[in-house]
Design a protein around this motif. Sequence first.
Motif, PDB file in Angstrom:
ATOM      1  N   THR A   1      -0.876  -8.058  80.959  1.00 26.44           N
ATOM      2  CA  THR A   1       0.124  -7.298  81.550  1.00 26.44           C
ATOM      3  C   THR A   1      -0.180  -6.335  82.472  1.00 26.44           C
ATOM      4  O   THR A   1       0.354  -6.084  83.385  1.00 26.44           O
ATOM      5  CB  THR A   1       0.824  -6.553  80.150  1.00 26.44           C
TER       6      THR A   1
ATOM      7  N   ARG B   1       2.193   1.516  78.691  1.00 29.60           N
ATOM      8  CA  ARG B   1       2.264   0.779  77.002  1.00 29.60           C
ATOM      9  C   ARG B   1       1.613   1.474  76.126  1.00 29.60           C
ATOM     10  O   ARG B   1       0.821   2.477  76.342  1.00 29.60           O
ATOM     11  CB  ARG B   1       1.261  -0.561  77.443  1.00 29.60           C
TER      12      ARG B   1
ATOM     13  N   HIS C   1       9.354  -5.387  74.779  1.00 26.44           N
ATOM     14  CA  HIS C   1       8.485  -5.978  75.888  1.00 26.44           C
ATOM     15  C   HIS C   1       9.261  -6.560  76.820  1.00 26.44           C
ATOM     16  O   HIS C   1       9.228  -7.736  76.920  1.00 26.44           O
ATOM     17  CB  HIS C   1       7.243  -6.813  75.442  1.00 26.44           C
TER      18      HIS C   1
ATOM     19  N   GLN D   1       7.964  -9.066  79.633  1.00 29.68           N
ATOM     20  CA  GLN D   1       7.381  -9.994  79.141  1.00 29.68           C
ATOM     21  C   GLN D   1       8.584 -10.980  78.786  1.00 29.68           C
ATOM     22  O   GLN D   1       8.544 -12.334  79.379  1.00 29.68           O
ATOM     23  CB  GLN D   1       6.677  -9.644  77.681  1.00 29.68           C
TER      24      GLN D   1
ATOM     25  N   VAL E   1       7.643  -8.801  71.649  1.00 29.72           N
ATOM     26  CA  VAL E   1       7.869  -9.854  72.458  1.00 29.72           C
ATOM     27  C   VAL E   1       9.043 -10.573  71.978  1.00 29.72           C
ATOM     28  O   VAL E   1      10.258 -10.786  72.646  1.00 29.72           O
ATOM     29  CB  VAL E   1       6.799 -10.829  72.634  1.00 29.72           C
TER      30      VAL E   1
ATOM     31  N   ARG F   1       1.065 -14.973  68.518  1.00 29.18           N
ATOM     32  CA  ARG F   1       0.021 -14.641  67.912  1.00 29.18           C
ATOM     33  C   ARG F   1       0.066 -13.965  66.748  1.00 29.18           C
ATOM     34  O   ARG F   1       0.991 -13.152  66.594  1.00 29.18           O
ATOM     35  CB  ARG F   1      -0.927 -13.799  69.072  1.00 29.18           C
TER      36      ARG F   1
ATOM     37  N   GLN G   1      -0.435 -10.858  64.989  1.00 31.46           N
ATOM     38  CA  GLN G   1      -0.919  -9.751  65.243  1.00 31.46           C
ATOM     39  C   GLN G   1      -1.554  -8.732  64.307  1.00 31.46           C
ATOM     40  O   GLN G   1      -1.081  -8.085  63.666  1.00 31.46           O
ATOM     41  CB  GLN G   1       0.207  -8.834  65.941  1.00 31.46           C
TER      42      GLN G   1
ATOM     43  N   PRO H   1       3.028 -15.794  74.769  1.00 31.32           N
ATOM     44  CA  PRO H   1       3.027 -14.764  75.731  1.00 31.32           C
ATOM     45  C   PRO H   1       1.350 -14.306  75.963  1.00 31.32           C
ATOM     46  O   PRO H   1       0.881 -13.622  76.943  1.00 31.32           O
ATOM     47  CB  PRO H   1       3.430 -13.409  74.863  1.00 31.32           C
ATOM     48  N   GLY H   2       0.507 -15.057  75.097  1.00 36.54           N
ATOM     49  CA  GLY H   2      -0.935 -14.650  75.245  1.00 36.54           C
ATOM     50  C   GLY H   2      -1.291 -13.269  74.803  1.00 36.54           C
ATOM     51  O   GLY H   2      -0.379 -12.372  74.667  1.00 36.54           O
ATOM     52  N   PRO H   3      -2.779 -13.095  74.200  1.00 33.68           N
ATOM     53  CA  PRO H   3      -3.527 -14.156  74.293  1.00 33.68           C
ATOM     54  C   PRO H   3      -3.348 -15.013  73.140  1.00 33.68           C
ATOM     55  O   PRO H   3      -2.846 -14.702  72.124  1.00 33.68           O
ATOM     56  CB  PRO H   3      -4.886 -13.106  73.890  1.00 33.68           C
TER      57      PRO H   3
HETATM   58  C1  NCD Z   1       1.581  -9.641  73.787  1.00 32.81           C
HETATM   59  C2  NCD Z   1       1.697  -7.854  73.540  1.00 32.81           C
HETATM   60  O1  NCD Z   1       0.829  -7.068  73.768  1.00 32.81           O
HETATM   61  O2  NCD Z   1       2.997  -7.575  72.901  1.00 32.81           O
HETATM   62  N1  NCD Z   1       0.882  -9.516  74.900  1.00 32.81           N
HETATM   63  C3  NCD Z   1       1.465  -9.571  76.006  1.00 32.81           C
HETATM   64  O3  NCD Z   1       1.782  -8.607  76.656  1.00 32.81           O
HETATM   65  N2  NCD Z   1       1.234 -10.626  76.874  1.00 32.81           N
HETATM   66  C4  NCD Z   1       1.651 -10.092  72.575  1.00 32.81           C
HETATM   67  C5  NCD Z   1       0.416 -10.061  71.581  1.00 32.81           C
HETATM   68  O4  NCD Z   1      -0.532  -9.391  71.783  1.00 32.81           O
HETATM   69  O5  NCD Z   1       0.144 -10.996  70.870  1.00 32.81           O
END
Ligand code: NCD
Length: 337
Positions: free
Chosen positions: A73, A122, A152, A155, A186, A240, A242, A280-282
């Motif tokens: 991001t 952020r 988000h 995203q 997300v 992911r 979290q 969305p990664g990671p």
């Molecule tokens: C996400 C986030 O930070 O919300 N990642 C992102 O912005 N691509 C999702 C995550 O951290 O798993």
Amino acid sequence: MTVNDPSSTSLQLTDDGQLRHFLTLDGLNRALLTEILDTADSFIEVGERSIKKVPLLRGRTVVNLFFESSTRTRSTFELAAKRLSADVLNLDISTSATSKGESLSDTLLNLEAMASDMFVVRHSQSGAPHFIAESVTPGVAIINAGDGRHAHPTQAMLDMLTIRQHKGRFEGLKVAIVGDVLHSRVARSQIRALNELGAAEVRVIAPATLLPRDVESLGCSIEYDMVRGMKNLDVVIMLRLQKERMEGALLPSEREFYRLYGLSREKLALADAECIVMHPGPINRGVEIESAVADGPQSVILNQVTNGIAIRMAVMSMAMGGQMAERTRRQAGRARV
Ligand code: NCD
């Protein structure tokens, strides 16, 4: 500030419906979301040129203010601002005065004193970008790059652009979002975008411990069994785990989670043969997704990253345009009195 706060609509839109901040997808209609996607489409070609620049933000200063860690991001916001010809300041919060106890408001006052035009924020606290947008000097645009578990929006929009590129439409699509929905800003933004753009079904697939209490009100169906949930899918979005946001044990073990909710080749084979795989990664290989799937022919995970630049260029240029139109109206109003 609540998740569906109507005040966010008036905060992020000008009187004639243009974006001036980008805080949440709540209150943004299908026409505006489509305008963001179409504007991003027009910027994709800029990324394919040898000189990847347009002058839309020339002379403007964009400050990347990341109070939480980020790779994709942050770097795609930086590239997007540079491709729009802005001057970009990346504030490293871990070495900034925040770590010496300076408040968010004081940090912002100092950055405003440097004549910044846009803050990309952020923050771990849901609502922080709204708070900043409410108090910032008129003319400065605030873009949400992820706040707490709340939203988000860029995203979700880059995900929508990726879906539109691969499927050509939203109508009739069946989309599943799998895994840690509870902690995912997300997922909340994706559900909102998919519903507004007309997807046929948004299905969340997760254990009950990883679903938010208000999940029913978000506009999705719920499935606890992934084998059942994968049937007839056009798009599967993996999330992911979290762990940094988890308090206490919400899962038996990572191994058990992978067995039940990990996207393996076998589970993907249950979906439509043309189903695309997103994340969305990671990504955590072997935790929520098998490597062969993440790198496989149905995966569009790296397309999502590329599209992040075009979407961020679209949102930044549209918000700056809204701020400038408003400034012109203010000046015209002053000239009349
Ligand atoms: C996400 C986030 O930070 O919300 N990642 C992102 O912005 N691509 C999702 C995550 O951290 O798993």
